[in-house]
Design a protein around this motif. Structure first.
Motif, PDB file in Angstrom:
ATOM      1  N   PHE A  38       0.824  -1.206   0.000  1.00  0.00           N
ATOM      2  CA  PHE A  38       0.000   0.000   0.000  1.00  0.00           C
ATOM      3  C   PHE A  38       0.863   1.263   0.000  1.00  0.00           C
ATOM      4  O   PHE A  38       0.577   2.228  -0.723  1.00  0.00           O
ATOM      5  CB  PHE A  38      -0.935  -0.002   1.210  1.00  0.00           C
ATOM      6  CG  PHE A  38      -2.324  -0.488   0.901  1.00  0.00           C
ATOM      7  CD1 PHE A  38      -3.337   0.398   0.599  1.00  0.00           C
ATOM      8  CD2 PHE A  38      -2.612  -1.843   0.908  1.00  0.00           C
ATOM      9  CE1 PHE A  38      -4.611  -0.049   0.307  1.00  0.00           C
ATOM     10  CE2 PHE A  38      -3.873  -2.306   0.620  1.00  0.00           C
ATOM     11  CZ  PHE A  38      -4.890  -1.413   0.319  1.00  0.00           C
ATOM     12  N   ILE A  39       1.916   1.267   0.794  1.00  0.00           N
ATOM     13  CA  ILE A  39       2.804   2.448   0.853  1.00  0.00           C
ATOM     14  C   ILE A  39       3.491   2.642  -0.490  1.00  0.00           C
ATOM     15  O   ILE A  39       3.614   3.778  -0.985  1.00  0.00           O
ATOM     16  CB  ILE A  39       3.820   2.288   2.002  1.00  0.00           C
ATOM     17  CG1 ILE A  39       3.099   2.340   3.359  1.00  0.00           C
ATOM     18  CG2 ILE A  39       4.890   3.370   1.925  1.00  0.00           C
ATOM     19  CD1 ILE A  39       3.972   1.959   4.536  1.00  0.00           C
ATOM     20  N   ALA A  40       3.913   1.539  -1.101  1.00  0.00           N
ATOM     21  CA  ALA A  40       4.560   1.638  -2.417  1.00  0.00           C
ATOM     22  C   ALA A  40       3.590   2.210  -3.458  1.00  0.00           C
ATOM     23  O   ALA A  40       3.960   3.072  -4.265  1.00  0.00           O
ATOM     24  CB  ALA A  40       5.067   0.268  -2.860  1.00  0.00           C
ATOM     25  N   VAL A  41       2.348   1.724  -3.439  1.00  0.00           N
ATOM     26  CA  VAL A  41       1.342   2.235  -4.374  1.00  0.00           C
ATOM     27  C   VAL A  41       1.104   3.724  -4.125  1.00  0.00           C
ATOM     28  O   VAL A  41       1.015   4.531  -5.074  1.00  0.00           O
ATOM     29  CB  VAL A  41       0.023   1.440  -4.236  1.00  0.00           C
ATOM     30  CG1 VAL A  41      -1.107   2.125  -5.021  1.00  0.00           C
ATOM     31  CG2 VAL A  41       0.216   0.018  -4.737  1.00  0.00           C
ATOM     32  N   ALA A  42       1.041   4.126  -2.865  1.00  0.00           N
ATOM     33  CA  ALA A  42       0.809   5.541  -2.537  1.00  0.00           C
ATOM     34  C   ALA A  42       1.930   6.416  -3.085  1.00  0.00           C
ATOM     35  O   ALA A  42       1.674   7.469  -3.692  1.00  0.00           O
ATOM     36  CB  ALA A  42       0.698   5.703  -1.022  1.00  0.00           C
ATOM     37  N   LEU A  43       3.172   5.985  -2.907  1.00  0.00           N
ATOM     38  CA  LEU A  43       4.300   6.789  -3.367  1.00  0.00           C
ATOM     39  C   LEU A  43       4.366   6.825  -4.895  1.00  0.00           C
ATOM     40  O   LEU A  43       4.667   7.867  -5.501  1.00  0.00           O
ATOM     41  CB  LEU A  43       5.602   6.226  -2.794  1.00  0.00           C
ATOM     42  CG  LEU A  43       5.726   6.284  -1.263  1.00  0.00           C
ATOM     43  CD1 LEU A  43       7.015   5.615  -0.804  1.00  0.00           C
ATOM     44  CD2 LEU A  43       5.666   7.722  -0.767  1.00  0.00           C
ATOM     45  N   LEU A  44       4.069   5.696  -5.550  1.00  0.00           N
ATOM     46  CA  LEU A  44       4.103   5.648  -7.011  1.00  0.00           C
ATOM     47  C   LEU A  44       2.961   6.454  -7.625  1.00  0.00           C
ATOM     48  O   LEU A  44       3.113   7.012  -8.730  1.00  0.00           O
ATOM     49  CB  LEU A  44       4.048   4.192  -7.478  1.00  0.00           C
ATOM     50  CG  LEU A  44       5.311   3.372  -7.176  1.00  0.00           C
ATOM     51  CD1 LEU A  44       5.061   1.896  -7.390  1.00  0.00           C
ATOM     52  CD2 LEU A  44       6.476   3.855  -8.057  1.00  0.00           C
ATOM     53  N   LEU A  45       1.822   6.489  -6.910  1.00  0.00           N
ATOM     54  CA  LEU A  45       0.709   7.305  -7.403  1.00  0.00           C
ATOM     55  C   LEU A  45       1.089   8.772  -7.456  1.00  0.00           C
ATOM     56  O   LEU A  45       0.714   9.498  -8.384  1.00  0.00           O
ATOM     57  CB  LEU A  45      -0.525   7.117  -6.514  1.00  0.00           C
ATOM     58  CG  LEU A  45      -1.372   5.875  -6.768  1.00  0.00           C
ATOM     59  CD1 LEU A  45      -2.482   5.770  -5.716  1.00  0.00           C
ATOM     60  CD2 LEU A  45      -1.989   5.904  -8.170  1.00  0.00           C
ATOM     61  N   ARG A  46       1.810   9.234  -6.453  1.00  0.00           N
ATOM     62  CA  ARG A  46       2.227  10.637  -6.430  1.00  0.00           C
ATOM     63  C   ARG A  46       3.141  10.954  -7.628  1.00  0.00           C
ATOM     64  O   ARG A  46       3.166  12.081  -8.130  1.00  0.00           O
ATOM     65  CB  ARG A  46       2.934  10.958  -5.119  1.00  0.00           C
ATOM     66  CG  ARG A  46       2.013  10.922  -3.908  1.00  0.00           C
ATOM     67  CD  ARG A  46       2.746  11.304  -2.640  1.00  0.00           C
ATOM     68  NE  ARG A  46       3.138  12.716  -2.653  1.00  0.00           N
ATOM     69  CZ  ARG A  46       2.362  13.704  -2.224  1.00  0.00           C
ATOM     70  NH1 ARG A  46       1.147  13.453  -1.767  1.00  0.00           N
ATOM     71  NH2 ARG A  46       2.798  14.962  -2.251  1.00  0.00           N
ATOM     72  N   LYS A  47       3.877   9.930  -8.073  1.00  0.00           N
ATOM     73  CA  LYS A  47       4.771  10.120  -9.228  1.00  0.00           C
ATOM     74  C   LYS A  47       4.092   9.718 -10.547  1.00  0.00           C
ATOM     75  O   LYS A  47       4.740   9.721 -11.597  1.00  0.00           O
ATOM     76  CB  LYS A  47       6.027   9.271  -9.042  1.00  0.00           C
ATOM     77  CG  LYS A  47       6.874   9.685  -7.837  1.00  0.00           C
ATOM     78  CD  LYS A  47       8.101   8.796  -7.702  1.00  0.00           C
ATOM     79  CE  LYS A  47       8.949   9.220  -6.510  1.00  0.00           C
ATOM     80  NZ  LYS A  47      10.163   8.368  -6.361  1.00  0.00           N
ATOM     81  N   ARG A  48       2.795   9.336 -10.445  1.00  0.00           N
ATOM     82  CA  ARG A  48       2.034   8.922 -11.631  1.00  0.00           C
ATOM     83  C   ARG A  48       2.730   7.777 -12.378  1.00  0.00           C
ATOM     84  O   ARG A  48       2.764   7.729 -13.610  1.00  0.00           O
ATOM     85  CB  ARG A  48       1.797  10.102 -12.568  1.00  0.00           C
ATOM     86  CG  ARG A  48       0.878  11.148 -11.976  1.00  0.00           C
ATOM     87  CD  ARG A  48       0.775  12.372 -12.874  1.00  0.00           C
ATOM     88  NE  ARG A  48      -0.277  13.259 -12.432  1.00  0.00           N
ATOM     89  CZ  ARG A  48      -0.179  14.125 -11.429  1.00  0.00           C
ATOM     90  NH1 ARG A  48       0.949  14.170 -10.735  1.00  0.00           N
ATOM     91  NH2 ARG A  48      -1.183  14.911 -11.092  1.00  0.00           N
TER      92      ARG A  48
END
Length: 779
Positions: A38-48
């Motif tokens: 979940f944390i990885a997805v959150a950080l990658l979402l911010r970078k699109r």
């Protein structure tokens, strides 16, 4: 995008931190992995970054595989593990498709596949369901169904045999769906602001002549016309409020027929209040136990007190008690009328005080109220009436439920509770140890013990024997035997020869967990019956919640609490008690068909926690507010906290189903069918009739027509079941909770009626009311 990223980050941190806590307790590593994802997805979402969808797709696949490995293809475990994650995948898919990213095309088929697997159990038979069919052929044509007219209901279980079986057969599986309300009555007795939490309406009416007699929580007796439900008279015992009672309820009244077999006179509708009337002498009598420890004899014709009995119709049950705290002793169940005596047992408050009233069982002359014998498990060998200056044993084990009797054998059968405090065994005498949590057979004439069978040794769990024994004859390999069938809180169903007490189905001893507080001990072994509904031992994988987050909290609690299986001793750490003291079976008992030698029951599965609280320095200001919560145990070194094992959202920590209906063949002791029972309709504001298998309290009634009637569940319905298969044939909406056992009778026109008291249950949260509802077939 930012909002979605923050949401994933918050959930990820919660899963990671909680998962780390769980791992430190030797729990599952899954939540740590999910948190990192979940944390990885959150950080990658911010970078699109489209890899976010790939990671989430892998999380869905991994979560599904882990879920199936833990719980198989079972709907509720899968739905709550996968549901939130599948919902959170939707905005990721839509965002990727809107932006035309390849990650959306990857996540979408994974989402579809995992969603289809998740919902697939809805189209399968539940792994907890047992399918089967019992015969409708009569196997014992001369079966004893009790000395009761076919269309009447003369005792709590219809007769003193406690079978809850009616020979009526107008209502069948073919026409049960044609039932409709015939009449409805409101008593006017509702839970008040000064009442204790455990104010409940658990009464089963009697049907005598053409009248119904029903008691209310505050000990009114109401006589109703059996055809119309019209009120005939009301007797109010004038019970004062008392905050120290654990229970405010009445399960029923008892009946002494007229002497010499004369018919009961027609009821007289009085204009004056029944409690203001006094009869010179009653030929027939009703017996009402009150929650302020009295036994009242009432004329069923007029509602007047019977002057021939005790003191103007009232008997003070506090006589010769060693301690007389107000609200600590009373009877919630009807007394037993048999062999020329009325036998009264009582309830002693659990865990309030080491020095409490006695659990003595006393037999009084039915006409005069003279004490004929007393059996006190603290002094079990001397049953001669106690002297005026003597006292019974302090806090001795009591019998708070309903007794049965076989007058041909001259025996009465009492389900026994425990000595208070329930969780502390160091105060018990050898005699009390012998008779606690058992069934004891007493002579109707003398009160002497004929036999005793114990179901828990050195009970530390409040596993009182809660249910009225059912008496019937059974075909066995050695011939026909007089049997007694009694279900227990821990899930065993004991089938005994009621003449000798010898087991018909084998009883064995199983090793039990050890280790208690200093000064106490746990029995090395505990009995178990070959005929049993006891559950499997809980595991971490059985923990449940509406979402993965509260399921995680349940897993943490499970690892923090002490649990080594059934009979894990209570502890300062806190112990899981499973089955809990709510029971697999409770006072609703079972119903048996003596003609076909079959049983219907409602097994429940709810875990509780039991924590011993050192009294020194503890804040007990709010103690003694009912059975659940903290009870003070005055005079002991420990108070005790009892409560259901719940998630932070207030739902059970173990996965459903929590409640079933089951049919069994009593000749073999085998369960033929078992289905989950009840919905969440009245437990949520959305009125969703989702069938989860809900807990309940109350009992069933079997009819010769092959239909079983029972309400009991936490939704407000009376249900009809096919005795052969367990199929639900019909349900009728009740105006309040149906936590009472129904009954059935014939009205003056020869029509079969079914009556259910609907008043709710204060501590389990069902709808409160004051209703008596009658049903019959459409013309």
């Amino acid at each position: 995008m930012i909002v979605l990223s923050v949401l994933f980050l918050v959930i990820g941190l919660a899963l990671l931190l909680g998962g780390g806590w769980l791992v430190s307790l030797d729990g599952s590593l899954y939540y740590v992995v999910a948190g990192v994802a979940f944390i990885a997805v959150a950080l990658l979402l911010r970078k699109r970054n489209k890899i976010a969808n790939l990671i989430y797709a892998l999380l869905l696949i991994g979560t599904l595989i882990w879920s199936i490995m833990e719980s198989g293809l079972s709907w509720w475990p899968l739905a709550t593990r996968m549901g939130l994650f599948l919902i959170l995948a939707v905005p990721l898919i839509l965002l990727a498709l809107f932006k035309r990213r390849s990650g959306g095309r990857l996540l979408l088929p994974v989402w579809v596949a995992t969603a289809l697997v998740t919902i697939s159990p809805l189209f399968m038979t539940s792994p907890t369901t047992v399918e089967g069919k019992m015969t409708r052929s009569v196997t014992m044509s001369d079966a004893d169904t009790g000395d009761v007219n076919q269309g009447e209901w003369n005792a709590y279980g219809r007769s003193n045999l406690g079978q809850r079986f009616s020979p009526l057969a107008q209502i069948t599986p073919d026409n049960a769906d044609q039932l409709q309300v015939a009449w409805q009555y409101q008593t006017g007795d509702k839970k008040g602001p000064k009442d204790v939490g455990e104010t409940t309406y658990e009464a089963t009416p009697l049907k005598l002549g053409n009248a119904l007699y029903v008691c209310t929580p505050h000990n009114w007796v109401v006589a109703l016309d059996a055809d119309t439900g019209e009120e005939q008279w009301v007797y109010d015992a004038k019970v004062p409020a008392e905050s120290q009672r654990q229970h405010q309820t009445c399960r029923g009244v008892s009946y002494l027929p007229p002497s010499n077999g004369t018919p009961l006179p027609p009821i007289q509708k009085e204009s004056a209040p029944a409690e203001s009337l006094t009869s010179m002498k009653c030929n027939a009598q009703l017996f009402l136990p009150t929650s302020d420890a009295r036994l009242v004899a009432i004329d069923p014709t007029t509602g007047a007190r019977c002057a021939n009995f005790a003191d103007n119709g009232e008997l003070d049950l506090m006589h010769n008690m060693p301690f007389k705290q107000s609200g600590y002793y009373y009877s919630t169940s009807p007394p037993l009328v048999a062999g020329g005596v009325v036998i009264v047992s009582g309830s002693v408050n659990d865990n309030y005080d080491v020095n409490s009233p006695s659990g003595v069982i006393r037999a009084y002359d039915v006409k005069t109220g003279e004490l004929k014998w007393n059996w006190d498990s603290g002094h079990p060998d001397d049953t001669t009436p106690i002297g005026p200056d003597e006292t019974y044993a302090t806090s001795s084990p009591n019998s708070w439920s309903v007794a049965s009797a076989d007058e041909k054998l001259g025996l009465a059968y009492f389900p026994m509770g425990n000595r208070t405090p329930d969780q502390l065994g160091m105060y018990r005498t050898p005699a009390e140890e012998k008779y606690a949590t058992s069934v004891v057979a007493l002579s109707l004439e003398t009160g002497q013990v004929a036999w005793v069978q114990q179901f828990v040794h050195h009970d530390l769990w409040d596993m009182d024997t809660p249910a009225q024994p059912a008496l019937l004859d059974l075909d066995t390999p050695t011939g026909k035997q007089p049997a007694l069938v009694v279900p227990t809180k821990q899930g065993d169903v004991y089938v005994l020869n009621r003449k000798t007490g010898e087991p018909i189905f084998p009883i064995t001893e199983e090793l039990a967990p050890q280790g208690t507080i200093p000064g106490d001990y746990a029995a090395k072994t505990q009995p178990t019956s070959a005929f049993s509904f006891k559950p499997a031992k809980l595991t971490e994988a059985d923990m449940w919640g509406a979402t993965p987050l509260d399921q995680l909290m349940c897993r943490i609690q499970f690892k923090q609490l002490r649990y080594e299986g059934r009979y894990t001793p209570p502890s300062e750490q806190g112990s899981i008690v499973y089955p809990g003291n709510f029971g697999v079976f409770n006072w609703g008992s079972i119903a048996v068909d003596p003609k076909r030698q079959q049983m219907f029951g409602m097994p429940l599965y709810l875990a509780f926690t039991s924590t011993l609280v050192p009294r020194e320095g503890a804040d007990l200001t709010n103690a003694n507010k009912g059975e659940q919560g903290v009870n003070s145990n005055e005079g002991a070194e420990y108070a005790v906290q009892l409560k259901p094992f719940l998630s932070p959202l207030g739902v059970p920590c173990q996965q459903p189903p929590w409640g079933y209906v089951a049919g069994a063949d009593l000749k073999t002791g085998k369960t033929v069918w078992k289905h989950k029972n009840g919905t969440i309709e009245d437990m949520t504001p959305f009125k969703l009739p989702i069938k989860m298998g809900m807990p309940g309290i109350g009992g069933p009634v079997i009819t010769d027509g092959g239909v079983v009637f029972m309400a009991a569940s936490v939704d407000n319905y009376l249900r009809a079941y096919d005795m052969s298969t367990g199929e639900e044939l019909w349900k009728g909406r009740l105006p309040a909770g149906g936590q009472a056992t129904p009954m059935t009778y014939l009205n003056s026109k020869g029509e079969q009626m079914v009556v259910q008291v609907a008043g709710g249950h204060g501590s389990i949260g069902t709808t409160i009311g004051d209703y008596v509802v009658a049903y019959k077939l459409k013309k």
